[in-house]
Design an enzyme around this catalytic site. Structure first.
Site, PDB file in Angstrom:
ATOM      1  N   ASP A  74       0.822  -1.208   0.000  1.00 32.11           N
ATOM      2  CA  ASP A  74       0.000   0.000   0.000  1.00 32.11           C
ATOM      3  C   ASP A  74       0.861   1.266   0.000  1.00 32.11           C
ATOM      4  O   ASP A  74       0.345   2.371   0.106  1.00 32.11           O
ATOM      5  CB  ASP A  74      -0.997  -0.004   1.167  1.00 32.11           C
ATOM      6  CG  ASP A  74      -0.319  -0.078   2.512  1.00 32.11           C
ATOM      7  OD1 ASP A  74       0.819  -0.582   2.565  1.00 32.11           O
ATOM      8  OD2 ASP A  74      -0.913   0.356   3.521  1.00 32.11           O
ATOM      9  N   GLU A 205       1.016   9.190   9.727  1.00 32.68           N
ATOM     10  CA  GLU A 205       0.007   8.138   9.659  1.00 32.68           C
ATOM     11  C   GLU A 205      -0.801   8.147  10.952  1.00 32.68           C
ATOM     12  O   GLU A 205      -0.355   8.690  11.967  1.00 32.68           O
ATOM     13  CB  GLU A 205       0.691   6.774   9.494  1.00 32.68           C
ATOM     14  CG  GLU A 205       1.481   6.335  10.718  1.00 32.68           C
ATOM     15  CD  GLU A 205       1.198   4.901  11.134  1.00 32.68           C
ATOM     16  OE1 GLU A 205       0.030   4.488  11.078  1.00 32.68           O
ATOM     17  OE2 GLU A 205       2.152   4.201  11.526  1.00 32.68           O
TER      18      GLU A 205
END
Lengths: 545, 879
Positions: A74, A205
């Site tokens: 990803d 993140e």
């Protein structure tokens, strides 16, 4: 000057991470991932938006460089597509281990594409090779001058072998893109490590935006206790895991415990695992944790003392043992872990551990979701599950405490959250804004955020001005010296004086600070003084009488 | 309004231009008084203009560089040139200047000046200079006393400066900040001791600040921060508990972010302490983990709730992959156990018992030691611990100290071991001959556990151990005495076992009785002694808090003994006083510094009390006054010497202690009066002096004049001849209360060691009869100041020679001085050989001495500083 942030992926979502940041006219693409639950073109970030935003005709002109943080799909999956299909030919940066691990990961994914018969967006094995040829490897803390203005630097991020946080700077505007990171070290990887930088923007993140995990030590203890109980009762332990990473960690944990307990009970590794681990970890020892680096010369920690190769015939051997086997989720369709599971699950003496995440439909998922004692393999066969189940909870992502710690440590002027679920991100945004007092955003995919960036101006001061300030200061100090023979220390910290002056900004000239006197000279004017004559009103007096 | 070029009126303020314009002309004359340590004002200005840039932008730096500015100034000669050419060398040397300042702190008359200049330097633009300035501040702080009021200001100032630099970009600066903050915290804590103000808020704040530093990205900073956290004191429970859990605990006490009306900076609003130890123990670097473990254990003494939770974390550390960390963890647990804050729970047992069979002998040993101190709440846990020890014993039969541990576990859990004993007795009874082999470690171990039960603390329960156990234990005599340690004689142990085992006594009866008696006598002290000795053996250097705990309990026993004296049970009181003194001696030997001095002071004090008790008994027994040197005279002299030693041989007696000594002196003189039966003038004047001194000490109300002294003062005022005093002596003495204080401040013991070079009975020094001879000594003196007058007391039989000791040439610091010197012995006897006895004595200066100067010798009021030393001489003809 400003930093423009276009989020192409992982905005209020997990998957296809891709952020394009424009800093002072330079465009940097951070990560280029695929979404694992989508197919075809929709699994890629919408690259066309970059062209739309920049007004350029091709990607090479629009983007100064691409930086990949780590080797998970990803974050890297769409790279061959972007370079080979979309035609980006500019520089690509990633760390050495990421470059080493990338072909394997991308090839795995390409096979999935072929399996799923994607109609569009496929790339070939040759594409992968061609793409990786263009990659420029990065080392930690190595500063790379991408072009005249743009500078990038990588910092250690933990998470997975070779993961990095990227610092980028153009002029005075600076930002950090974290990728995935882990603030707590595990047995084989260290914790994220970064300098205290002066940043305008931090893109972090936020996978575990709301979770606060307790100590990893407690999880280790529970795991060891479960294994200890099972093994000392004569049972067998099955640990299904994915190839690289977690397996090494658990194996080190067990090997260490065995050493201390002086046990002779065998620990087995099913065939594929050891080969992979040894090639990668021995090669990339510099990217592992401190302990491994320290001990590497004396003893390669990936040569496990108590670990042996497993052979198929051992499945029915009597006596206790521990077995690591792939794949992690015990899938119905097969795999070695499933084969062993069929044999060992019916005995209540045995133990099966489950990884933190099991895909829906797998046996692991069924075991996790409830106390299912009977698992249908197909119409005719079923397995009676009587063994004990232990859920592993080791995560390579940082928790919310770690995110907050990092933000606090870096103290950027703005924060953007990516790679997380929307409600959780909203929660974290609130915390960042209220507790740390920093503006925080969590844009959705294809949205863009613009934040102001620092610009430092060089200015000079006239000698006159400096002298006057200096002499004021000296006088002040002298006066104080006489005063403080006694006690009062309290104002020692606060006796920083403000200097008074006039800032002169002229066209085509450097900015200057002047004294008031000088201003008169520069402007070529005469000094005027304004005087007030106080007027005492006699009427008030009269009224009083 | 009017426009004019000249100001007309002074009343009216013009624009503030004048202040800037008028000054430069004056500056050259003002230049000289800048002291060397003083920071030139220039960098400050630059600091104000250009805040430090982390990226170290070269342009910015160069423009801000003072030297560059000075250089540019030099190009334009003028009145200001001189002003500028001077400070530039100053600036370039700045780091060194700071270091110099730090080094020469001791000699500086004004620490405030130094602090001020260092604080200014700490605001400089160069990180190395900033760090050096902070280190300088730390050095100043360490030297500065906390007692004086200006010292307090310094602490605040340093702290403020450190906090400002807490978020510095440079690691070195942050490291120095942590050190400085830690030091400040210690100073604050010490000051609060004095102020007795329970103002813990500032400590909580510092704890949180240090916690935030413990999350630093730099390993060294983290290590230092955890070290500093472990040294914190007076941290509130809430903050301590928060430091263990990453989840923020929401309590009302946690929201106290406003400290003394001053709001915390926004960064600190989030509870920085959250889970700091949870982070620390999973750190990547073992040094950090070690430091975190140490601090976890060290803080446990402040809160039992914290200790309980800290134990969970520490137990998890047993899985650490580094041996150092595991050993340190065990050390921390041991520390907790000695403070009695270790309450093992069932969930910990699995992990902990695993350590007893660890492959590493060091770990096994450390784990066992802890087990010997810990309290196990459940029988099941007790049994599993015993089983595990037995397993360990079977695996490693060479580790005989396990028996000792078994004994102390058994002793700590009396009822559990009684339970074991019951089962064991049944086992022994049912076993047919030969089946129960005593050689088996299990049986040996169980027997030891069983016989430990009668020594346990829970005396309220009647623990009857079947006698069959004791008779079996006889064959294990060696092991048992080994387990008990050296303090018990094997013979008495044997007869004790025989006695308990119901065997016909084989030895002489008295032995057994004696043991029984000594057992009862021990009960008083064993409680204290056992625990201390266990720990003393293990740690060697005793912890201050622990020592004070035991000292307090000893003093309680002493007070009890004093009241016992009232009930005429003098013998027992004496025994207790003696044993207490022995206990103190053990402690004193293992302590150092002011606590060691205090312990030896207490030994002296107990000696004096014992003498008082004995003397009082004699006086009461025999009221007829006798003439000549009688036993009371000897005791009295001993008492006087003891009091004098207390008075003179300790430097830095605080008020409480001095009052204590003075009251004892008063009592001694009173007893002297009653012994003689009449009042000599000397004694009376001494009494007056002591009473005056006592009044002087109590004048400011910090301590109260005791009933005893007040009563004597009253009688004395009523009747100056003192006859009433003698009449009322009984009632007065009855009023004397023992109130030993435990607050000793910075007490120092004055002492000396005398050694003679190269001389013993085998190797005597030669001399020629009748002629002088030189003797060379090595002398070490502790805590002697230049106003003490020391003499060498040398005696041959009856004849005595005093030689004044000039120790001005001795080397050493304030604490220890040492040197060697040759002392002439003026006359030697006409003998073949003789022994010279030498000791160091010190003159007591004070009112009690009668001040009759002898010829050339010391005043008659002296104390002996060193042990007496024998020097052997032999005539040259005899060799």
């Amino acid at each position: 000057m400003s930093i423009e942030c276009l989020v192409l992926g992982a905005g209020q979502d997990v998957g296809k991470s891709c952020v394009v940041a424009t800093i002072g006219g330079r465009r940097v693409m951070f990560d280029c991932g695929v979404h694992l639950f989508c197919r075809g073109r929709s699994s890629y970030p919408e690259f066309d938006r970059i062209l739309a935003a920049s007004g350029a005709t091709d990607f090479t002109a629009a983007i100064s460089c691409v930086v990949i943080t780590h080797s998970h799909l990803d974050h890297i999956g769409a790279l061959p597509y972007f370079t080979e299909v979309c035609g980006y030919h500019g520089p690509i940066y990633m760390t050495y281990p990421t470059k080493a691990l990338a072909p394997m990961m991308l090839e795995d994914y390409r096979k999935v594409m072929v399996d799923q018969q994607w109609e569009e967006g496929q790339y070939s094995y040759e594409d992968i090779l061609r793409c990786l040829k263009k990659v420029i490897p990065l080392d930690l803390k190595q500063t790379i001058q991408v072009d005249k203005d743009l500078v990038i630097r990588a910092y250690y991020a933990g998470h997975v072998l070779g993961a990095a946080m990227i610092y980028a700077k153009v002029g005075d505007a600076a930002m950090v893109y974290t990728g995935d990171y882990n603030m707590t070290p595990d047995r084989h990887l260290g914790a994220a490590q970064i300098d205290r930088l002066k940043l305008d923007l931090l893109i972090t993140e936020s996978t575990y935006a709301k979770t606060t995990r307790d100590s990893r030590r407690a999880r280790e203890r529970e795991f060891l206790q479960a294994v200890h109980k099972c093994v000392s009762g004569g049972g067998k332990v099955l640990i299904p895991l994915f190839a690289v990473g977690r397996a090494q960690e658990l194996c080190m944990l067990l090997d260490d415990y065995w050493e201390r307990m002086n046990w002779k009970i065998p620990i087995y590794f099913s065939a594929g695992l050891t080969i992979q681990s040894n090639t990668y970890y021995k090669m990339l020892i510099g990217w592992t944790s401190q302990k491994i680096k320290d001990n590497y010369r004396a003893h390669n920690p990936f040569d496990f003392k108590h670990v042996r190769h497993f052979e198929r015939s051992f499945i029915n051997n009597p006596g206790p043992c521990v077995l690591f086997a792939t794949p992690g989720m015990i899938s119905n369709s097969g795999g070695f872990s499933f084969e062993v599971f069929k044999k060992w699950a019916p005995s209540e003496k045995n133990l099966v551990t489950l990884p933190g995440y099991c895909g829906p439909g797998s046996i692991g998922h069924k075991l996790m979701s409830g106390k299912s004692t009977r698992i249908e393999v197909d119409k005719d066969t079923h397995i009676d599950v009587r063994c004990q189940i232990h859920q592993l909870a080791f995560s390579p992502h940082t928790d919310s405490k770690g995110i907050m710690d990092l933000i606090e440590f870096l103290s950027p002027k703005h924060v953007i959250l990516v790679h997380g679920e929307k409600p959780l991100m909203a929660f974290l945004k609130e915390r960042v804004e209220s507790e740390l007092g920093m503006p925080c955003y969590y844009p959705a995919n294809n949205e863009s955020v613009s934040i102001p960036a620092t610009k430092n101006l060089k200015m000079s001061a006239t000698e006159r001005f400096i002298t006057s300030c200096a002499s004021e200061q000296t006088e002040d100090n002298l006066r104080k010296q006489k005063l403080i023979c006694g006690s009062n220390m309290s104002e020692a910290n606060t006796d920083r004086k403000l200097a008074e002056g006039i800032l002169l900004m002229e066209k085509n000239k450097a900015v200057k600070i002047l004294c008031e006197d000088e201003l008169v000279q520069v402007l070529g004017m005469e000094r005027h003084l304004v005087q007030n004559e106080p007027m005492v009103s006699s009427r008030t007096g009269a009224a009083g009488e | 309004m009017s426009n004019t070029k000249q100001p007309i009126s002074n009343r009216l303020r013009s624009l503030p231009v004048a202040s800037g314009g008028g000054l430069p002309s004056k500056t050259p004359t003002r230049r000289s008084p800048l002291p060397a340590g003083e920071a030139p004002p220039l960098p400050l200005l630059h600091q104000a203009l250009h805040p430090p840039n982390p990226m170290g932008d070269p342009h910015l730096l160069s423009s801000a560089h003072p030297a560059a500015a000075a250089a540019s100034a030099r190009k334009h000669p003028g009145p200001i040139d001189e002003r500028f050419s001077d400070p530039s060398p100053h600036i370039t040397k700045r780091p060194r200047v700071a270091a110099d300042a730090a080094a020469t702190v001791g000699s500086a008359p004004y620490p405030e000046e130094e602090v001020r200049s260092l604080v200014i330097m700490a605001g400089g633009i160069y990180p190395l200079a900033r760090a050096e300035a902070l280190r300088g501040l730390a050095a100043v702080l360490e030297k500065a006393g906390t007692g004086c009021c200006d010292g307090a200001g310094i602490v605040e100032c340093c702290y403020g400066c450190a906090v400002e630099l807490m978020r510095d970009e440079d690691e070195g600066v942050r490291l120095a900040v942590v050190r400085l903050v830690g030091l400040c915290a210690q100073k604050f804590a010490a000051r609060m001791d004095v102020d007795a103000k329970s103002d813990g808020d500032i400590m909580d704040l510092i704890f949180q600040q240090l916690s935030s530093m413990a999350r630093d990205m730099c390993t060294k900073v983290r290590i230092e921060a955890f070290g500093a956290l472990g040294k914190m004191q007076r941290v509130s429970d809430g903050v301590l508990l928060q430091s263990l859990s990453k989840k923020v605990i929401k309590t009302d006490t946690m929201s106290g972010t406003i400290i003394k009306g001053q709001k915390l900076p926004p960064k600190l609003k989030i509870p920085c302490a959250a889970g700091i130890f949870a982070h620390g123990i999973e750190d990547e670097f073992y040094q950090v983990r070690t430091a975190a473990c140490t601090s976890l254990g060290a803080l446990a003494k402040f809160s039992s709730q914290y200790a309980e939770k800290a134990l969970d974390l520490l137990m998890d550390m047993m899985n650490d992959d580094t041996e150092t960390v595991r050993l340190q963890t065990l050390q921390a647990l041991f520390h907790m156990a000695t403070y009695g804050y270790l309450s093992m729970q069932e969930k910990h047992m699995h992990m902990f018992l695993g350590l007893l069979v660890d492959a590493n002998a060091l770990i096994r040993n450390a784990a066992r030691k802890i087990l010997g101190l810990v309290n196990l709440p459940k029988l099941q846990m007790f049994k599993s611990a015993i089983d595990c020890l037995i397993a360990s014993l079977e695996k490693n039969p060479e580790e005989q100290d396990i028996y000792g541990i078994l004994f102390s576990i058994g002793k700590n859990h009396g009822s559990f071991s009684a339970n074991i004993a019951k089962h064991l007795a049944k086992e022994i009874a049912t076993a047919s001959d030969g089946e129960l082999i005593l050689d088996r470690p299990r049986v040996k171990a169980l027997i030891i556990v069983s016989i430990s039960a009668p020594f346990s603390d829970d005396k309220h329960k009647k623990l009857d151990i079947p006698s069959i156990i004791f008779s079996h234990a006889i064959s294990l005599l060696g092991k048992v005495s080994c387990a008990l340690g050296e303090e018990v004689n094997q013979d008495s142990l044997l007869s004790y076992l025989c006695h308990k085992g119901g065997m016909p006594l084989w030895g002489n009866r008295s032995v057994s009785v004696e043991f029984g008696e000594s057992e009862s006598c021990k009960v008083e002290t064993v409680e204290v002694g056992e625990q201390i000795e266990n720990t003393a053996k293990a740690t060697k250097c005793l912890d201050r808090v622990l020592v004070m705990q035991s000292v307090e309990s000893i003093l309680q026993t002493v007070e009890g003994a004093w009241t016992m004296r009232m009930s005429c049970d003098v013998c027992e009181a004496r025994t207790i006083l003696r044993t207490c003194k022995e206990e103190l001696k053990v402690l004193a030997e293992n302590s150092s510094g002011s606590i060691g001095a205090f312990l030896s002071f207490l030994c002296e004090y107990l000696d004096a009390i014992r003498l008082v008790v004995e003397l009082w008994q004699l006086i009461q027994l025999d009221n007829s006054y006798t003439v000549g040197l009688t036993a009371p005279d000897i005791l009295l002299e001993k008492l006087n010497i003891s009091v004098r030693r207390m008075e003179c041989c300790y430097a830095g007696l605080n008020r409480g202690l001095e009052v204590q000594v003075m009251e004892l002196a008063l009592l001694a003189n009173l007893l002297g009066l009653s012994n003689i039966g009449a009042c000599s003038k000397a004694v009376l004047s001494k009494l007056v002096w002591i009473i005056n001194r006592l009044e002087g000490l109590c004048a400011d109300g910090s301590c109260e004049l005791s009933d005893f002294s007040r009563e004597i003062k009253k009688t004395f005022e009523a009747d100056h001849i003192g006859s009433a005093l003698i009449r009322n002596i009984h009632t007065s003495v009855e009023l004397f209360r023992l109130k030993p204080t435990t607050d000793f401040g910075a007490l120092k013991a004055i002492s000396g060691v005398l050694q003679v070079c190269d001389n013993n009975s085998e190797n005597p020094q030669s001399y020629i009869c009748g002629l002088p001879v030189g003797v060379s000594f090595n002398i070490s003196l502790w805590n002697i100041s230049s106003n003490h007058r020391l003499w060498l007391h040398m005696s041959i039989g009856e004849s005595v020679q005093h030689t004044f000791l000039d120790f001005s040439s001795f080397e050493g610091d304030g604490e220890v001085k040492s040197g060697s010197m040759v002392v002439p012995l003026n006359t030697t006897p006409m003998a073949h050989s003789f022994v010279l006895r030498v000791c160091l004595i010190m003159e007591c200066y004070g009112g009690i001495s009668s001040n009759q100067e002898r010829h050339g010798g010391p005043s008659d009021c002296v104390v002996q500083l060193s042990d007496e030393l024998d020097v052997y001489f032999v005539s040259t003809g005899q060799r």
